[in-house]
Design a protein around this motif. Structure first.
Motif, PDB file in Angstrom:
ATOM      1  N   ALA A  84       0.809  -1.218   0.000  1.00 52.44           N
ATOM      2  CA  ALA A  84       0.000   0.000   0.000  1.00 52.44           C
ATOM      3  C   ALA A  84       0.845   1.272   0.000  1.00 52.44           C
ATOM      4  O   ALA A  84       0.298   2.369  -0.082  1.00 52.44           O
ATOM      5  N   VAL A  85       2.157   1.135   0.085  1.00 55.06           N
ATOM      6  CA  VAL A  85       3.037   2.301   0.151  1.00 55.06           C
ATOM      7  C   VAL A  85       3.367   2.787  -1.253  1.00 55.06           C
ATOM      8  O   VAL A  85       3.773   2.010  -2.118  1.00 55.06           O
ATOM      9  N   GLY A  86       3.181   4.086  -1.479  1.00 57.03           N
ATOM     10  CA  GLY A  86       3.482   4.675  -2.771  1.00 57.03           C
ATOM     11  C   GLY A  86       4.789   5.446  -2.734  1.00 57.03           C
ATOM     12  O   GLY A  86       5.162   6.008  -1.704  1.00 57.03           O
ATOM     13  N   TYR A  87       5.470   5.468  -3.871  1.00 60.86           N
ATOM     14  CA  TYR A  87       6.717   6.214  -4.007  1.00 60.86           C
ATOM     15  C   TYR A  87       6.660   7.029  -5.289  1.00 60.86           C
ATOM     16  O   TYR A  87       6.178   6.538  -6.315  1.00 60.86           O
ATOM     17  N   ALA A  88       7.155   8.248  -5.217  1.00 58.95           N
ATOM     18  CA  ALA A  88       7.254   9.096  -6.397  1.00 58.95           C
ATOM     19  C   ALA A  88       8.705   9.490  -6.590  1.00 58.95           C
ATOM     20  O   ALA A  88       9.399   9.843  -5.635  1.00 58.95           O
ATOM     21  N   SER A  92      13.668  14.487 -13.068  1.00 66.99           N
ATOM     22  CA  SER A  92      14.459  15.674 -13.387  1.00 66.99           C
ATOM     23  C   SER A  92      15.468  15.995 -12.295  1.00 66.99           C
ATOM     24  O   SER A  92      16.542  16.528 -12.560  1.00 66.99           O
ATOM     25  N   THR A  93      15.118  15.678 -11.048  1.00 67.72           N
ATOM     26  CA  THR A  93      15.979  16.010  -9.912  1.00 67.72           C
ATOM     27  C   THR A  93      16.583  14.784  -9.236  1.00 67.72           C
ATOM     28  O   THR A  93      17.530  14.907  -8.461  1.00 67.72           O
ATOM     29  N   GLY A  94      16.017  13.601  -9.484  1.00 65.43           N
ATOM     30  CA  GLY A  94      16.489  12.382  -8.835  1.00 65.43           C
ATOM     31  C   GLY A  94      15.990  12.228  -7.413  1.00 65.43           C
ATOM     32  O   GLY A  94      16.520  11.420  -6.653  1.00 65.43           O
ATOM     33  N   SER A  95      14.943  12.982  -7.041  1.00 62.61           N
ATOM     34  CA  SER A  95      14.427  12.957  -5.667  1.00 62.61           C
ATOM     35  C   SER A  95      13.329  11.911  -5.505  1.00 62.61           C
ATOM     36  O   SER A  95      12.495  11.705  -6.394  1.00 62.61           O
ATOM     37  N   LEU A  96      13.338  11.266  -4.335  1.00 69.82           N
ATOM     38  CA  LEU A  96      12.372  10.221  -3.995  1.00 69.82           C
ATOM     39  C   LEU A  96      11.490  10.686  -2.849  1.00 69.82           C
ATOM     40  O   LEU A  96      11.973  11.269  -1.882  1.00 69.82           O
TER      41      LEU A  96
END
Length: 198
Positions: A84-88, A92-96
């Motif tokens: 159920a955990v989402g990640y974005a 362009s920046t390499g940020s998680l």
């Protein structure tokens, strides 16, 4: 060329696994937001949007459960999930960013991938979140809970990636575009098999 038969068998297996798992993997790229096949039977799916939002879609009704702000607009935003955990990931920046499914609160962005090309994919498993720069052939690995980098600042395949997939054990498999070399990551542990595909 009998010596190539085992390699071809392994390549066929990898291709079959990739085809099967491609339907289950959720990684939606930004530009034009191409259609994605999403299996909603597992309870819900997180889908990223170029306007900087993650949307949770209920698996039973198909209705929107939540929209979470994960940062600025980005044409290279991709999303993935484990359970159920989402990640974005902003390509362009390499940020998680990690989205807590209990509170629908987004974490502070953490830069995982240095100098990304914008051609980025993300895959999540129980032990790792993999951020792949397909064009540059670089992989960064993050802890799925606190998003700290695992294994340093990332690893290079020294060539673009032709195809990639995560298997049921949470391992990331990569095929080099020009060499035919196979590499796989089990968390931050890397393994290589040179010249698998002619």
């Amino acid at each position: 060329r009998a010596r190539n038969r085992p390699a071809r068998r392994v390549a066929a297996v990898v291709t079959s696994v990739a085809a099967c798992l491609g339907v289950a993997s959720v990684a939606v790229a930004g530009e034009g937001t191409p259609a994605a096949r999403v299996d909603l039977r597992s309870g819900g799916a997180w889908v990223g949007s170029t306007v900087g939002l993650m949307t949770l879609i209920d698996g039973d009704s198909g209705e929107v459960v939540a929209r979470v702000d994960v940062g600025d607009e980005s044409p290279a935003l991709v999303s993935t999930q484990h359970g159920a955990v989402g990640y974005a990931v902003d390509g362009s920046t390499g940020s998680l960013v990690r989205v807590d499914p209990r509170t629908f609160v987004a974490s502070t962005p953490v830069r995982i991938l240095d100098r990304p090309s914008g051609q980025v994919s993300a895959y999540a498993g129980g032990r790792a979140v993999y951020v792949l720069d397909q064009e540059q052939g670089r992989v960064a690995v993050a802890d799925p809970d606190d998003m700290s980098r695992l294994g340093g600042r990332g690893q290079s395949l020294a060539e673009p990636v032709a195809s990639s997939v995560v298997d049921d054990e949470g391992r990331l498999w990569l095929l080099g575009a020009s060499s035919g070399d196979l590499a796989w990551f089990d968390g931050d542990r890397r393994h290589d098999r040179p010249g698998l595909v002619d």
